[in-house]
Design an enzyme around this catalytic site. Structure first.
Site, mmCIF file in Angstrom:
data_model
loop_
_atom_site.group_PDB
_atom_site.id
_atom_site.type_symbol
_atom_site.label_atom_id
_atom_site.label_comp_id
_atom_site.label_asym_id
_atom_site.label_seq_id
_atom_site.Cartn_x
_atom_site.Cartn_y
_atom_site.Cartn_z
ATOM 1 N N ASN A 37 -69.685 18.754 -44.878
ATOM 2 C CA ASN A 37 -69.047 17.654 -44.163
ATOM 3 C C ASN A 37 -67.526 17.693 -44.254
ATOM 4 O OD1 ASN A 37 -70.366 17.036 -46.781
ATOM 5 N ND2 ASN A 37 -69.000 15.278 -46.766
ATOM 6 N N HIS A 86 -76.206 8.192 -36.961
ATOM 7 C CA HIS A 86 -74.829 7.808 -36.612
ATOM 8 C C HIS A 86 -73.856 8.983 -36.562
ATOM 9 C CE1 HIS A 86 -72.661 7.569 -40.622
ATOM 10 N NE2 HIS A 86 -73.901 7.618 -41.049
ATOM 11 N N GLN A 107 -74.731 17.126 -40.880
ATOM 12 C CA GLN A 107 -73.537 17.523 -40.116
ATOM 13 C C GLN A 107 -73.834 18.608 -39.095
ATOM 14 O OE1 GLN A 107 -70.737 16.010 -39.973
ATOM 15 N NE2 GLN A 107 -70.877 14.678 -41.756
ATOM 16 N N CYS A 127 -58.878 8.300 -54.335
ATOM 17 C CA CYS A 127 -58.187 7.645 -55.436
ATOM 18 C C CYS A 127 -59.203 7.265 -56.509
ATOM 19 C CB CYS A 127 -57.484 6.403 -54.910
ATOM 20 S SG CYS A 127 -56.389 5.705 -56.121
HETATM 21 N N1 PLP Z 1 -75.217 14.233 -45.868
HETATM 22 C C1 PLP Z 1 -74.071 14.612 -45.304
HETATM 23 C C2 PLP Z 1 -73.715 16.064 -45.260
HETATM 24 C C3 PLP Z 1 -73.213 13.656 -44.756
HETATM 25 O O1 PLP Z 1 -72.051 14.036 -44.191
HETATM 26 C C4 PLP Z 1 -73.592 12.284 -44.820
HETATM 27 C C5 PLP Z 1 -72.672 11.229 -44.326
HETATM 28 O O2 PLP Z 1 -71.475 11.315 -44.475
HETATM 29 C C6 PLP Z 1 -74.809 11.951 -45.416
HETATM 30 C C7 PLP Z 1 -75.603 12.948 -45.940
HETATM 31 C C8 PLP Z 1 -75.269 10.524 -45.504
HETATM 32 O O3 PLP Z 1 -75.796 10.096 -44.287
HETATM 33 P P1 PLP Z 1 -76.011 8.516 -43.987
HETATM 34 O O4 PLP Z 1 -74.648 7.946 -43.821
HETATM 35 O O5 PLP Z 1 -76.805 8.492 -42.727
HETATM 36 O O6 PLP Z 1 -76.770 7.960 -45.140
#
Ligand code: PLP
Length: 385
Positions: free
Chosen positions: A151, A201, A179, A325
């Site tokens: 991510n 989302h 991602q 932070c």
């Molecule tokens: N895994 C990865 C690689 C993500 O980027 C995210 C969200 O930032 C998540 C899991 C968590 O997903 P959710 O916000 O739908 O719980």
């Protein structure tokens, strides 16, 4: 002020077609799919259509391999806990140092519960070495869990090969593909992946919905127990508006994949090239060839990422930083630390993640604003080298 949204790895704008569909469900089709009456019961067919749409978008062999969840975090927790319960005699987990906290923090908890967790390192471009995975494997490994795409940097991991290695040692293989979905092809038809989690989302659906793929024949233990929903694999009244949103978004993701890999990639590449040419002493974090098309993680020497973010925010530009932070000091993220990015660079890191709704004008606005912000911050910086 016009908002320039360049933070699509954090969340995405809901696609207008999804909004239209969700509105219809909130307004007209709000029944409970478990109800005996027609008004509720009729809704169930739409849940099944969405299940098929998600299965097709991931090339799963059957819609029955998909269950709906509340998002990526629930999918990751469910998959990992289920895998461990179905391989009870094995007490080892193999993962990487750069997973999302949804996986990493669960692994930390599992260590406290007595599991031996191996965190594979990455090189300074964020790449995983499959020889390290081979070396970590033995017949005590219950589960290998490795993300499809990072991510923060967008770097892609060789999940198909990793799945094969896990299987050679009798372990299950899970991937967090939150991602990757909608940005690069995800192919479950190979059989190398037993469990895969995705989130609505991040693909222009809505928040609070996700999906978990469970390969046919994989023993599964539910994480959320309640009613008989999802064929007993996930209790709780279905989030129907979320589920239909997820189904449509999955389908739109496949339709838009080519555009993501050409138009969005072109925008990202232009943004990167211009920033590198205008701002001295900056670098790209992560393997530049093997990355998500819209993600760039840029480190700018001798400035603080948080300060950059705040000043970009004043111009309406939304991005993320690679530092957080913690206890009063700015700590580079676990991903940048795992990559060994030098301190003076890691502090000034920014992630821009572009997507379906970004335009050339957005990139122009960032290129116009960022160099001036960097100049101002560098004037104030005590570091000069
Ligand atoms: N895994 C990865 C690689 C993500 O980027 C995210 C969200 O930032 C998540 C899991 C968590 O997903 P959710 O916000 O739908 O719980």
């Amino acid at each position: 002020m016009k908002i320039i949204y360049a933070d699509n790895n954090a969340t995405t704008q809901v696609d207008p077609l999804v909004i239209e569909l969700v509105t219809d469900f909130l307004t007209n089709k709000w029944g409970n799919p478990s109800s005996m009456h027609t008004f509720g019961g009729d809704v169930e067919q739409y849940v099944e259509i969405a299940r098929q749409q998600v299965a097709d978008s991931l090339r799963a062999s059957s819609a029955t391999e998909i269950i709906f969840t509340s998002g990526g975090t629930e999918g990751d927790n469910t998959a990992i806990r289920s895998a461990l319960l179905s391989r009870k005699t094995r007490k080892k987990i193999v993962t990487t140092r750069v997973e999302h906290p949804a996986v990493l923090n669960l692994c930390k908890n599992l260590e406290r519960e007595g599991y031996d967790v191996r965190y594979l390192a990455v090189d300074n471009e964020g790449n995983l070495n499959l020889n390290d995975l081979e070396e970590a494997m033995d017949d005590n490994v219950a589960l290998v869990t490795i993300m499809a795409a990072n991510n923060e940097t967008g770097v892609l991991f060789p999940i198909q090969e990793a799945g094969k290695i896990a299987h050679e040692h009798g372990a299950l293989f899970h991937t967090d593909a939150v991602q990757a979905m909608g940005k690069v092809p995800v192919d479950l038809s190979t059989g190398n992946i037993d469990l895969l989690s995705v989130s609505g989302h991040k693909i222009h659906a809505i928040k609070g919905v996700g999906a978990l793929y469970i390969k046919r024949g994989t023993r599964f233990r539910p994480f959320i127990v309640g009613g008989h929903q999802e064929r007993g694999r996930r209790g709780g009244t279905e989030n129907v508006p979320g589920i239909v949103a997820m189904g449509l978004a999955a389908e739109l993701g496949v339709k838009n994949l080519a555009e993501e890999q050409t138009r969005v990639k072109k925008l990202r590449d232009r943004l990167e090239t211009e920033i590198l040419s205008i701002i001295p002493k900056c670098r790209i974090n992560g393997n530049r060839k093997n990355r998500l098309p819209g993600t760039t993680n840029i480190s700018i020497k001798n400035v603080e990422g948080e300060a950059l973010l705040l000043m970009l925010d004043q111009k309406g530009i939304c991005a993320s930083s690679g530092s957080a932070c913690t206890s009063g000091s700015l700590e580079p993220s676990h991903v940048l630390r795992a990559m060994g990015i030098p301190f003076t660079y890691a502090h000034g890191s920014l992630r821009f993640s572009l997507g379906r709704f970004n335009t050339d004008e957005d990139v122009d606005a960032i290129i116009e604003a960022l160099p001036k912000i960097v100049d101002r911050l560098r004037e104030l910086s005590p570091f000069t080298d």
